[in-house]
Design a protein around this motif. Structure first.
Motif, PDB file in Angstrom:
ATOM      1  N   ILE A 195       0.863  -1.184   0.000  1.00  0.00           N
ATOM      2  CA  ILE A 195       0.000   0.000   0.000  1.00  0.00           C
ATOM      3  C   ILE A 195       0.896   1.229   0.000  1.00  0.00           C
ATOM      4  O   ILE A 195       1.901   1.298   0.709  1.00  0.00           O
ATOM      5  N   ASN A 196       0.519   2.200  -0.816  1.00  0.00           N
ATOM      6  CA  ASN A 196       1.311   3.430  -0.878  1.00  0.00           C
ATOM      7  C   ASN A 196       1.315   4.119   0.477  1.00  0.00           C
ATOM      8  O   ASN A 196       0.263   4.403   1.062  1.00  0.00           O
ATOM      9  N   GLU A 197       2.559   4.419   0.969  1.00  0.00           N
ATOM     10  CA  GLU A 197       2.720   5.050   2.273  1.00  0.00           C
ATOM     11  C   GLU A 197       3.722   6.188   2.166  1.00  0.00           C
ATOM     12  O   GLU A 197       4.627   6.164   1.332  1.00  0.00           O
ATOM     13  N   THR A 212      -8.402   9.218  -3.701  1.00  0.00           N
ATOM     14  CA  THR A 212      -8.169   8.006  -4.525  1.00  0.00           C
ATOM     15  C   THR A 212      -7.766   6.819  -3.666  1.00  0.00           C
ATOM     16  O   THR A 212      -7.182   5.853  -4.169  1.00  0.00           O
ATOM     17  N   ASN A 213      -8.069   6.897  -2.363  1.00  0.00           N
ATOM     18  CA  ASN A 213      -7.712   5.813  -1.446  1.00  0.00           C
ATOM     19  C   ASN A 213      -6.205   5.533  -1.498  1.00  0.00           C
ATOM     20  O   ASN A 213      -5.767   4.385  -1.544  1.00  0.00           O
ATOM     21  N   THR A 217       4.033  13.652 -10.101  1.00  0.00           N
ATOM     22  CA  THR A 217       2.750  13.068  -9.715  1.00  0.00           C
ATOM     23  C   THR A 217       2.743  11.597 -10.115  1.00  0.00           C
ATOM     24  O   THR A 217       3.220  11.220 -11.179  1.00  0.00           O
ATOM     25  N   PHE A 218       2.186  10.729  -9.237  1.00  0.00           N
ATOM     26  CA  PHE A 218       2.074   9.296  -9.578  1.00  0.00           C
ATOM     27  C   PHE A 218       0.643   8.829  -9.404  1.00  0.00           C
ATOM     28  O   PHE A 218      -0.154   9.444  -8.690  1.00  0.00           O
TER      29      PHE A 218
END
Length: 574
Positions: free
Chosen positions: A407-409, A426-427, A570-571
């Motif tokens: 998960i992106n952190e 976007t969660n 931006t990603f």
């Protein structure tokens, strides 16, 4: 008187003559003397004893009496004393190679002479067979050569075994005379220390005797192993040991097994163990077999191992493989071990990595999070546990694998840099990353010239890219902060830009974690000085906004001022 005397003498002489004449008439005519003739004959060598050679011829009226007065070689001939018939007395002497001519002198009683007998022997193509004596080790293999029967004479020859002891031990090539092992079981020193045979060759005068003396070896006696074993043993479980009677250093090996790979054997002890427990399944392989070779460097023996599997009340289980997001909460249910069997089942974790990460409900097999701190993808991308399932009769192990979704952190190194902001809308599937080091040199770079006015006064998160594009459209010459960011390429990404006021502030807020991740990935810390934003001053177009990274204050300065530059991009992962 004188006249009378003369008359008397005359009368006496007449009487005497008459008497002599009568006597001579009574004796009859005189008889002829005996004479004998020489005998020359030719016969084939190697006759038989008693074979007739010929008869010595004689002349005369008297009954002859024959005798041999001399012969060469001595003892070769005999003669009938009445008929003069000569016969073979010693057949061995009638050998062309030794005595090509045999002679004798024959005498007859009353004969005026003696006769000479000359016997010329014809040379034949003789076949002589030689005896064979050999010594070989006991326990040969069938077909092994024992030796060759040697023959004197011109071939071809035809060999056969006339007799042998024990019967069936030997075979012979009828053309070459090579003897081979026909039944290796009979070549046992303890049972038959000597094996004999009589070999006949067509046309030979005699047969050959074959004698094979067996050498006693240091033999190995091996017992087959047959046993019963419950199915589903454990890896390395001892099955049994091959029993051997013999001396020397023994070496054990498996030459074949069904199914392949099921068993392992200790080369020094002959102990059989389970090599692949999955193959010990009664429903698939009710019987497991193996051929075992035992060697003592002198002899090799073989044994058969047969393992009959016992059908047990099995537990059917399925490995658990599941994916969950990292950073779950304690108590979060990961999954449930699926198992079926008769009776009540008990579930126990016997091993897990990371230790302490999971807990299991012993009655249901439900796995849940025990230590949420361990469920971090960067530290433990997957969890593994071995669960024992028991029904009080039998137990079986099952594996549980939990793969953590990354998960992106904030602070993750991904998408070309360090994540410092995540978009909650976007969660956390999109956000911003910054470069791991500055794009300006150690001194810094200008924002641009103080004029002209750009008009990019936006400061919010998400406006940095548009601000940078506006700066680049006006400031096309020289080097400036926006151009340094725009030309930056790292980790396959080239869409970098100068952050807006609020974007740079998020970097300051997460400065510590950004620096830790940057250092771990070959980057550098922020300078303890000001960094440019892409936001122009709202009322003074000659100035642009910046932020000090030593204490966090946000200010504005002339655009020509020199400050540090750190690019962002931006990603999104969708």
């Amino acid at each position: 008187m004188k006249k009378q005397f003369n008359l008397i003498n005359l009368f006496a002489m007449a009487f005497l003559l008459t008497t002599l004449s009568c006597k001579k008439d009574d004796e009859g005519p005189a008889s002829n003397p005996i004479s004998i003739q020489d005998l020359d004959v030719a016969i084939d060598e190697n006759p038989t004893n008693g074979q007739t050679i010929g008869t010595v011829p004689t002349e005369g009226d008297a009954t002859p009496s024959f005798s041999i007065t001399s012969q060469t070689p001595t003892g070769a001939l005999s003669i009938n004393s009445s008929t003069g018939e000569l016969t073979v007395s010693n057949a061995v002497l009638f050998d062309f190679e030794t005595n090509p001519i045999i002679t004798a002198t024959i005498a007859v009683v009353g004969a005026e002479n003696t006769a000479t007998v000359t016997i010329g022997l014809n040379d034949l193509n003789e076949i002589g067979v030689q005896d064979l004596t050999a010594a070989i080790d006991e326990n040969p293999t069938n077909g092994q050569s024992v030796g060759m029967v040697q023959v004197d004479g011109d071939g071809p020859f035809n060999f056969s075994i006339d007799s042998q002891t024990p019967a069936g031990a030997l075979s012979i090539d009828n053309s070459s005379g090579e003897l081979t092992v026909a039944d290796a079981n009979l070549f046992d020193f303890e049972t038959n220390p000597t094996i004999t045979g009589t070999i006949a060759v067509v046309g030979a005068e005699s047969m050959a005797t074959v004698t094979i003396n067996l050498n006693d070896l240091d033999e190995i006696s091996v017992e087959d192993l047959t046993l019963s074993l419950d199915e589903n043993p454990t890896d390395g479980q001892v099955v049994g040991t091959i029993q051997v009677d013999g001396t020397g250093t023994l070496s054990f090996s498996i030459t074949s097994q069904t199914p392949a790979g099921a068993l392992h054997i200790d080369a020094g002890t002959g102990q059989l163990t389970v090599a692949d427990p999955t193959l010990f399944d009664f429903e698939t392989n009710p019987v497991i077999t193996a051929d075992i070779s035992v060697d003592n460097s002198v002899e090799t023996a073989t044994a058969m191992a047969t393992i009959n599997l016992e059908d047990v009340d099995e537990i059917t289980v399925q490995d658990l493989i599941t994916d969950i997001d990292e950073n779950p909460m304690n108590g979060h249910i990961v999954g449930t071990i699926q198992a079926s069997a008769s009776g009540s089942l008990t579930y126990t974790i016997t091993y897990q990595s990371a230790a302490g990460a999971l807990t299991i409900d012993q009655n249901t097999g439900e796995l849940s999070v025990a230590d949420e701190a361990l469920f971090d993808h960067e530290t433990n991308p997957n969890m593994f546990a071995v669960v024992s399932v028991d029904n009080s009769v039998y137990s079986v192990n099952v594996n549980a694998t939990i793969n953590l979704n990354n998960i992106n952190e904030i602070g993750d190194f991904n998408y070309g840099g360090v994540i410092f902001w995540l978009d909650p809308a976007t969660n956390n599937s999109s956000g911003l990353v910054c470069a791991v080091s500055d794009q300006s040199n150690s001194i810094g770079a200008s924002w641009g010239s103080n004029t002209p006015t750009i008009g990019n006064v936006a400061t919010a998160i998400g406006t940095g890219q548009a601000n940078t594009n506006a700066i680049l459209a006006v400031h096309t010459q020289g080097t400036n902060a926006a151009k340094l960011c725009n030309s930056y390429t790292a980790n396959g990404y080239s869409d970098w830009y100068l952050p807006s006021k609020d974007e740079l502030n998020e970097m300051f807020v997460n400065k510590s974690i950004i620096q830790t991740t940057s250092a771990a990935n070959g980057g550098a810390n922020f300078k303890n000085y000001a960094y440019w934003t892409s936001s122009e001053h709202a009322t003074d177009p000659t100035r642009a906004l910046n932020q000090f990274f030593n204490f966090g204050s946000q200010n504005s300065n002339q655009k020509a001022a020199i400050f540090h530059v750190r690019a962002i991009r931006t990603f999104t992962d969708f």
